[in-house]
Design an enzyme around this catalytic site. Sequence first.
Site, PDB file in Angstrom:
ATOM      1  N   SER A  69      67.094  21.639  11.453  1.00 49.25           N
ATOM      2  CA  SER A  69      66.678  22.998  11.805  1.00 49.25           C
ATOM      3  C   SER A  69      65.700  23.537  10.773  1.00 49.25           C
ATOM      4  O   SER A  69      65.781  23.213   9.581  1.00 49.25           O
ATOM      5  CB  SER A  69      67.918  23.898  11.824  1.00 49.25           C
ATOM      6  OG  SER A  69      67.554  25.249  11.819  1.00 49.25           O
ATOM      7  N   TYR A  93      76.279  27.058   7.618  1.00 49.71           N
ATOM      8  CA  TYR A  93      75.632  26.318   8.712  1.00 49.71           C
ATOM      9  C   TYR A  93      74.386  25.588   8.191  1.00 49.71           C
ATOM     10  O   TYR A  93      74.210  24.379   8.391  1.00 49.71           O
ATOM     11  CB  TYR A  93      75.251  27.279   9.854  1.00 49.71           C
ATOM     12  CG  TYR A  93      74.114  26.778  10.702  1.00 49.71           C
ATOM     13  CD1 TYR A  93      74.316  25.752  11.623  1.00 49.71           C
ATOM     14  CD2 TYR A  93      72.824  27.303  10.569  1.00 49.71           C
ATOM     15  CE1 TYR A  93      73.263  25.271  12.377  1.00 49.71           C
ATOM     16  CE2 TYR A  93      71.768  26.827  11.316  1.00 49.71           C
ATOM     17  CZ  TYR A  93      71.990  25.812  12.223  1.00 49.71           C
ATOM     18  OH  TYR A  93      70.943  25.327  12.955  1.00 49.71           O
ATOM     19  N   LYS A  97      73.207  21.379   7.696  1.00 48.31           N
ATOM     20  CA  LYS A  97      71.964  20.707   8.124  1.00 48.31           C
ATOM     21  C   LYS A  97      71.302  20.013   6.926  1.00 48.31           C
ATOM     22  O   LYS A  97      70.874  18.864   7.012  1.00 48.31           O
ATOM     23  CB  LYS A  97      70.990  21.714   8.746  1.00 48.31           C
ATOM     24  CG  LYS A  97      71.426  22.279  10.076  1.00 48.31           C
ATOM     25  CD  LYS A  97      71.470  21.228  11.167  1.00 48.31           C
ATOM     26  CE  LYS A  97      71.946  21.763  12.494  1.00 48.31           C
ATOM     27  NZ  LYS A  97      72.302  20.730  13.463  1.00 48.31           N
TER      28      LYS A  97
END
Length: 288
Positions: A69, A93, A97
């Site tokens: 991302s 989060y 990644k």
Amino acid sequence: MVDLRDRDALEQIFASTKFDAVIHFAGMKAVGESVQKPLLYYNNNLIGTITLLEVMAAHGCKKLVFSSSATVYGWPKEVPCTEEFPLSAANPYGRTKLTIEEICRDVQHADPDWKIILLRYFNPVGAHPSGYIGEDPRGIPNNLMPFIQQVAVGRRPALTVFGTDYNTVDGTGVRDYIHVVDLADGHIAALLKLEEANIGCVVYNLGTGKGTSVLEMVRAFEQASGKQIPLVKAGRRPGDAEIVYASTKKAERELKWKAKYGIDEMCRDQWNWASQNPYGYGSPDSSD
Ligand code: UD1
């Protein structure tokens, strides 16, 4: 469907078929929830990926495309973001990644038989032009486009605009929205790239290279839908960057891939999906 952390179930799948490559999309992605429940995110996203990599290696399948991302660019010092920019994580989060990217680099470094492509998605929106497949988040949407869509079909009264004092064209945040069909094509291009020799572990941005503000997106959606989107102006959302958009040069050059669609097509296809399926895959009773 299996949970990636269920090693036995995963083993069975890899024992049943010889896979050429894996596209790994599975993961939790709500920023706010990740701040509330970090262990859930670390457990799901990290353990799931590690188990997948172990089972793949055990079955001699060593080609992977991973959904990363643009969140790994944090608040970029300049735009467009190139793949070489410094990386950071602002929440659990994002940290999953970033960590998975690093795990992939380490795995490929330790065993050069691996070929891994990390795709950094910018802001995927829109729907399949057929109107049969679209996004249907549970609960209150975190992201801009699903929220606009739910206002347009009458499920929510107004869109809250987070921040009107950014140093941008109209004061609202700027992002690089990319049509999901273009994003899907980027994965095909990545799979083809995995057939080439010696690619190692390599990262590509998937974006359009164009920045669009929140208000520009609202106007484009109003145009596509013929609906008015009432707005409530609010303060900045914590952790939000001002302007984020991609440099697409590396993907164009090495994947021979370039996004074809602009925001008008994104809004057209999203409205086509929304107007045919105002409650997504559910019914008015099951929605909240
Ligand atoms: C968010 C995540 C990012 C994740 C990406 C894709 C945050 C801080 N970042 O990115 O980590 O990779 O989704 O899932 O959550 N906006 C409004 N009102 C809304 C919703 C959004 O004004 O109700 C604005 C935001 O302030 C931002 C823009 O719309 O300027 C886009 O927001 P969003 O769709 O949530 O995407 P990102 O913040 O870019």
